[in-house]
Design a protein around this motif. Structure first.
Motif, short mmCIF file in Angstrom:
data_model
loop_
_atom_site.label_atom_id
_atom_site.label_comp_id
_atom_site.label_asym_id
_atom_site.label_seq_id
_atom_site.Cartn_x
_atom_site.Cartn_y
_atom_site.Cartn_z
N ARG A 111 0.72 -1.45 0.01
CA ARG A 111 -0.39 0.17 0.55
C ARG A 111 0.94 1.37 0.37
N ARG A 112 1.88 1.22 0.71
CA ARG A 112 3.34 2.57 0.58
C ARG A 112 3.45 2.76 -0.50
N LYS A 113 3.66 1.12 -1.27
CA LYS A 113 4.44 1.87 -2.32
C LYS A 113 3.28 2.25 -3.55
N ALA A 114 1.98 1.70 -3.84
CA ALA A 114 1.22 2.31 -3.89
C ALA A 114 0.91 4.64 -3.73
N GLY A 115 1.39 4.46 -2.44
CA GLY A 115 1.41 6.41 -2.58
C GLY A 115 0.15 6.47 -1.01
N ALA A 116 0.36 4.94 -0.38
CA ALA A 116 0.00 5.03 0.99
C ALA A 116 0.58 5.74 1.71
N PRO A 117 0.48 6.99 3.03
CA PRO A 117 1.34 7.07 3.66
C PRO A 117 1.58 6.44 4.73
N ILE A 118 1.83 4.95 5.22
CA ILE A 118 1.30 4.13 5.96
C ILE A 118 3.06 3.97 7.20
N GLU A 119 3.14 3.91 7.87
CA GLU A 119 3.84 3.28 8.64
C GLU A 119 3.60 2.04 10.05
N ILE A 120 4.87 1.74 9.66
CA ILE A 120 5.17 0.26 11.18
C ILE A 120 5.77 1.14 12.14
N ILE A 121 4.83 1.10 12.87
CA ILE A 121 5.74 2.19 14.20
C ILE A 121 5.73 0.82 15.54
N ASP A 122 6.44 1.83 16.34
CA ASP A 122 6.76 0.79 17.45
C ASP A 122 5.52 0.57 18.28
N ARG A 123 5.48 -0.46 19.21
CA ARG A 123 4.54 0.03 20.79
C ARG A 123 4.63 0.74 21.16
N ASP A 124 5.49 1.85 21.81
CA ASP A 124 5.47 2.91 22.52
C ASP A 124 4.45 4.25 21.82
N ARG A 125 4.87 3.88 20.72
CA ARG A 125 4.40 4.81 19.74
C ARG A 125 2.67 4.97 19.44
N ALA A 126 2.34 3.61 19.41
CA ALA A 126 1.29 3.27 19.09
C ALA A 126 0.37 3.27 20.24
N ARG A 127 0.69 3.41 21.72
CA ARG A 127 0.24 3.33 23.04
C ARG A 127 0.48 4.94 23.27
N ALA A 128 1.55 5.34 22.85
CA ALA A 128 0.79 7.04 22.19
C ALA A 128 0.11 7.55 21.90
N LEU A 129 -0.57 7.04 20.58
CA LEU A 129 -1.62 7.20 19.96
C LEU A 129 -2.84 6.63 20.50
N GLU A 130 -2.69 6.10 21.15
CA GLU A 130 -3.95 4.99 21.73
C GLU A 130 -4.24 5.14 23.25
N ALA A 131 -4.82 5.68 24.11
CA ALA A 131 -4.39 5.35 25.50
C ALA A 131 -4.62 3.71 26.04
N ASN A 132 -5.93 3.77 25.62
CA ASN A 132 -6.55 2.57 26.05
C ASN A 132 -6.27 1.20 25.22
N LEU A 133 -5.28 1.34 24.30
CA LEU A 133 -5.01 0.49 23.40
C LEU A 133 -4.34 -0.94 24.28
N THR A 134 -4.47 -2.52 24.14
CA THR A 134 -4.43 -3.45 24.38
C THR A 134 -2.48 -3.45 24.81
N GLU A 135 -1.83 -3.99 25.42
CA GLU A 135 -0.95 -4.35 25.59
C GLU A 135 -0.34 -5.47 25.18
N ASP A 136 -1.38 -6.38 24.43
CA ASP A 136 -1.21 -7.84 24.19
C ASP A 136 -1.56 -7.79 22.88
N PHE A 137 -1.06 -6.23 21.54
CA PHE A 137 -0.43 -6.77 20.40
C PHE A 137 0.99 -7.33 20.40
N HIS A 138 0.88 -7.74 18.94
CA HIS A 138 2.11 -8.38 18.50
C HIS A 138 2.82 -6.81 17.69
N SER A 139 1.99 -6.03 16.83
CA SER A 139 2.93 -5.21 16.15
C SER A 139 1.69 -4.04 15.13
N ALA A 140 1.86 -3.03 15.20
CA ALA A 140 1.15 -1.91 14.98
C ALA A 140 2.06 -1.10 13.47
#
Lengths: 381, 467
Positions: A111-140
């Protein structure tokens, strides 16, 4: 009391596809009639969703269309004359195990190659973006352009716009008979008989039946999408959330209700429409939601609803001339129909009016590919 | 209770499900087990005595009794019969299949919105009844009781007998309306005597009684401090003659509405009854709906009172038994006919009471523009009128435009008012507006109850769509 009426264009199917085509044709001065079997517009797949407008949910091949479509969602007050409740709150996709992380990484790269600004982010960034996100995820992954609109407003917005443009809306009217060709088309709906120079089929899950009336054998499957909503809650979610498996779509509306979907199936058919939820599927959908945002366990489920969606064997849209017809077109089975409706409807209207389309219709959207003689060449899902 | 007891006695494998802690519904509501001296509280209350008799018969019948159970989802099965999804307070989720389903889930309260009705201290007559019967609780120190029908008088008398004070009783019906019902009331003489006894209780307690009056305003700051009432003429139109009453609580109710969602969910045909000003399920005189295997009994089928309900419950059981081949045609006719006749007589009484409960039609039009109609979403009459004027042509469109009915009560509190008001502004009858689509869950359910404890890996996710 048979009323004979003559139109430039007859459109069959009042979901987001049909309504968008009707809008642009009417703006260009065409005399349009739109038939819809339900009591209002956009009552099936167009509103049986959580309103997600996420590049992260769109197939790589459609990203160029999605980017344009998101711009249209945002600017709806200008071209539609109605605020569709668009909100760009950023989107997160969650992978819950190693296998899903592989899917996530590969697919987001495409999708990124096709022009969508999507990035794989680290766990801290994910939880900073969404405070009530589960701790139980592998990647985002994250996409700042992602957001949502209010799917329940879709029908109302288009209805007002089409009324203003004097499109003749025939709701609660199915089309029983259709026939014609280059000299024009005749449609029978109840006691109404109308003629139109051109015909557009945007009947969603009913496209197979409609195309059959024009002697086109294109198999269209009927999916019954289930969505659910909670009562209003204090703010607990900021972002639009989905899952790498594609089975979760989750967000909190500005009213505070949380919308939960993901293409889980309910019960129904083309004759009765969507009639029942399948409790096991609802439970699975809710479990995914609670897995992603555990705080949701406190919410009360208020309501679920259903809508029929079209699917064809290769999971690609059908868009273009009805095979064997020069003045009849078809648009549907888009799979991301709510997201892409505004752009695809606009493009088809441009093609019908012989104008330069915003984006060219890809060859693999051609309806003829699904005819019996061509099917063996398809990549079937 | 009557349907299940009868069905079990006919040899049908029977189960009954109810949200409450004990069977009894509203009329035969049992005092909460948490209250110890409840025998003293209910004493010789005929409803309690009859309720206990029915509970005893049910417990001895062999029917499976599922209490504290919410049926939140239902569907017809392809192979016939129905699938019911339930949630039990402690035991969690379960599913049941059945060949026949008798819906006897009764009614909810009809309320005419009035300025200030969202203040703390305002409750429905039905809620006041529950508080009195199940909790031996009084609504307040000095309660105004307002509305119509026998429940109005039962609540007022119940408060006085419970040691409380009734500031005033405000009835939208006139003395003449009650007199006109006297011949029918006399056919159920024990009920008539009970009604007269309530009247006597109130007179002896010196409770001011205002007939042919409506509530025009609820007064007070943080909570109820009083009400303003207004006289009505013989046709129900407000006269402009106001008076103020003081009190610290208000129990109000203007009738009952069949709770049709479960019936509608299963596709039962419903019709609008102009005489009752209500939507009711269409049934064939033997409790059958237009859906095979689905039956309706009791107030759900039209407000006709508890006595008629019990008779109809038994009739439903007989019809189920006959439809399943457990009774011959002659046996069925022999047993059903006396029930139908008794039901007809009891229903006439119930219908007369329902007519007295019903708010005079002008009361809907008298609602102030600023008065909140949809309490869940905070919508005022003005917004409903505006949506109607702007083109919302039916109930579902009204809901879609304004969010009316989208809150936790899913339209139970506002549905009647919204329909009456939209009907006025659109200039069409209520029937033409249709009704809100019934959906699941049939009542709000915490997600925690629906999901339980689970492992992510257990979730049956179909393969993802192609990239």
């Amino acid at each position: 009391m048979i009323s004979q009426q003559q139109y430039d264009v007859a459109i069959v199917g009042g979901g987001i596809m049909g309504a968008t085509v009707a809008l642009h044709l009417a703006k260009a001065g065409q005399n349009v009639v739109l038939f819809e079997r339900r009591a209002g517009l956009c009552m099936e797949a167009s509103s049986a969703n959580t309103g997600a407008l996420m590049l992260q949910l769109i197939r790589a091949a459609f990203i160029p269309f999605a980017l344009r479509s998101l711009e249209l969602w945002e600017s709806a007050p200008q071209w539609l004359g109605y605020d569709m409740g668009f909100r760009r709150n950023g989107g997160l996709t969650l992978a819950f195990n190693e296998h899903e992380t592989e899917l996530l990484t590969d697919w987001m790269a495409a999708r990124r190659k096709a022009g969508a600004p999507i990035e794989i982010i680290d766990r801290d960034r994910a939880r900073a973006l969404e405070a009530n996100l589960t701790e139980d995820f592998h990647s985002a992954s994250y996409c700042p352009l992602d957001g949502y609109a209010d799917a329940k407003r879709c029908g109302e917005g288009y209805r007002r716009a089409l009324d203003t443009l004097s499109v003749h809306l025939r709701c609660e009217q199915s089309v029983q008979e259709m026939a014609g060709g280059d000299a024009g088309y005749r449609l029978q709906s109840g006691r109404d008989s109308i003629t139109a120079k051109r015909l557009v089929l945007t009947g969603g899950a009913w496209l197979g039946r409609l195309l059959a009336k024009l002697d086109c054998d294109i198999p269209v499957e009927c999916r019954v999408n289930q969505v659910a909503v909670t009562e209003r809650m204090d703010p607990i979610m900021d972002r639009s959330i989905c899952a790498a498996t594609g089975r979760l779509s989750l967000k909190q509306s500005k009213e505070g209700t949380v919308l939960i979907g993901g293409g889980w199936q309910g019960g129904g058919d083309l004759d009765r429409g969507g009639v029942e939820i399948i409790p096991e599927h609802l439970t699975a959908n809710l479990r995914l939601a609670c897995h992603a945002v555990p705080t949701l366990r406190k919410a009360r489920l208020l309501r679920s609803w259903l809508g029929l969606e079209a699917k064809v064997m290769d999971y690609m849209p059908i868009m273009g001339s009805v095979p064997g017809h020069n003045n009849a077109w078809v648009l549907g089975a888009v799979h991301a129909g709510y997201t892409l409706g505004p752009i695809l409807g606009k493009i088809l209207a441009q093609v019908i009016l012989d104008e330069e389309p915003d984006l060219a219709i890809p060859d693999n959207f051609n309806p003829a590919r699904l005819l019996p003689e061509n099917r063996s060449r398809l990549e079937v899902w | 209770m009557a349907a299940a007891t009868e069905a079990a006695s006919l040899g049908l494998r029977t189960a009954i499900a109810d949200m409450g802690e004990a069977p009894g519904g509203q009329v035969y509501r049992s005092p909460s087990p948490a209250l110890k001296p409840h025998r003293q509280a209910v004493g010789n209350d005929p409803d309690w005595i009859e309720g206990e008799r029915m509970r005893m018969a049910l417990s001895e019948s062999g029917a499976a009794i599922r209490l504290k159970t919410r049926v939140w989802s239902m569907a017809r099965r392809a192979e016939g019969g129905f699938r019911l999804s339930m949630h039990h307070d402690q035991e969690g989720l379960s599913q049941v299949t059945t060949t026949a389903l008798v819906l006897a889930n009764g009614c909810h309260e009809k309320l005419v919105p009035v300025a200030g009705w969202t203040k703390p201290g305002v409750m429905g007559l039905a809620a006041a009844t529950i508080a009195l019967k199940a909790g031996s609780l009084l609504p307040g120190d000095r309660t105004v009781v307002a509305g119509g029908g026998p429940l109005l008088w039962a609540v007022a008398a119940g408060i006085v007998k419970g040691g409380g004070k009734v500031a005033a009783l405000v009835d939208h019906s006139g003395f003449g309306d009650w007199l006109a019902a006297l011949p029918v009331m006399a056919t159920q003489s024990d009920l008539l005597i009970r009604g007269l006894a309530w009247h006597g209780t109130l007179l002896r307690a010196g409770v001011p009684i205002f007939r042919r009056h409506r509530l025009s305003k609820v007064l007070g700051g943080e909570r109820v401090e009083g009400v303003e009432i207004e006289g009505l003429d013989s046709k129900g139109f407000p006269t402009g003659a106001h008076r103020t009453l003081t009190g610290d609580a208000l129990a109000m109710g203007q009738g009952l509405v069949p709770s049709l969602s479960p019936a509608r969910l299963l596709g039962a045909e419903c019709r609008f009854s102009p005489e009752d000003d209500l939507w009711i399920p269409v049934s064939d005189g033997h409790t059958r709906t237009n859906q095979s295997g689905l039956y309706v009994a009791g107030d759900l089928g039209g407000v006709r009172g508890a006595r008629a309900a019990a008779l109809e419950g038994r009739l439903a059981a007989l019809t189920v038994a006959f439809d399943q081949g457990k009774l011959s045609k002659s046996q069925f006719e022999l047993m059903a006919e006396p029930l139908r006749r008794a039901h007809h007589r009891a229903a006439k009484f119930g219908a007369a009471m329902a007519r007295l409960m019903r708010p005079p039609p002008p009361l809907w039009g008298a609602i102030d523009q600023d008065t909140i109609v949809c309490r869940c979403e905070g919508l005022r009459r003005r917004e409903i009128d505006q949506a109607g004027s702007a083109g919302a042509g039916d109930m579902n469109q009204l809901k879609s435009w304004t969010r009316c009915g989208m809150g936790p009560c899913q339209g139970r509190l506002c549905g009647e008012a919204a329909s009456a008001l939209l009907s006025k502004v659109r200039g069409v009858g209520r029937e033409a507006l249709g009704s809100w689509t019934a959906r699941e869950p049939l009542m709000p359910l915490p997600l925690a109850d629906l999901v339980g404890e689970f492992d992510y890996a257990e979730i049956p996710q179909p393969p993802p769509a192609p990239a």
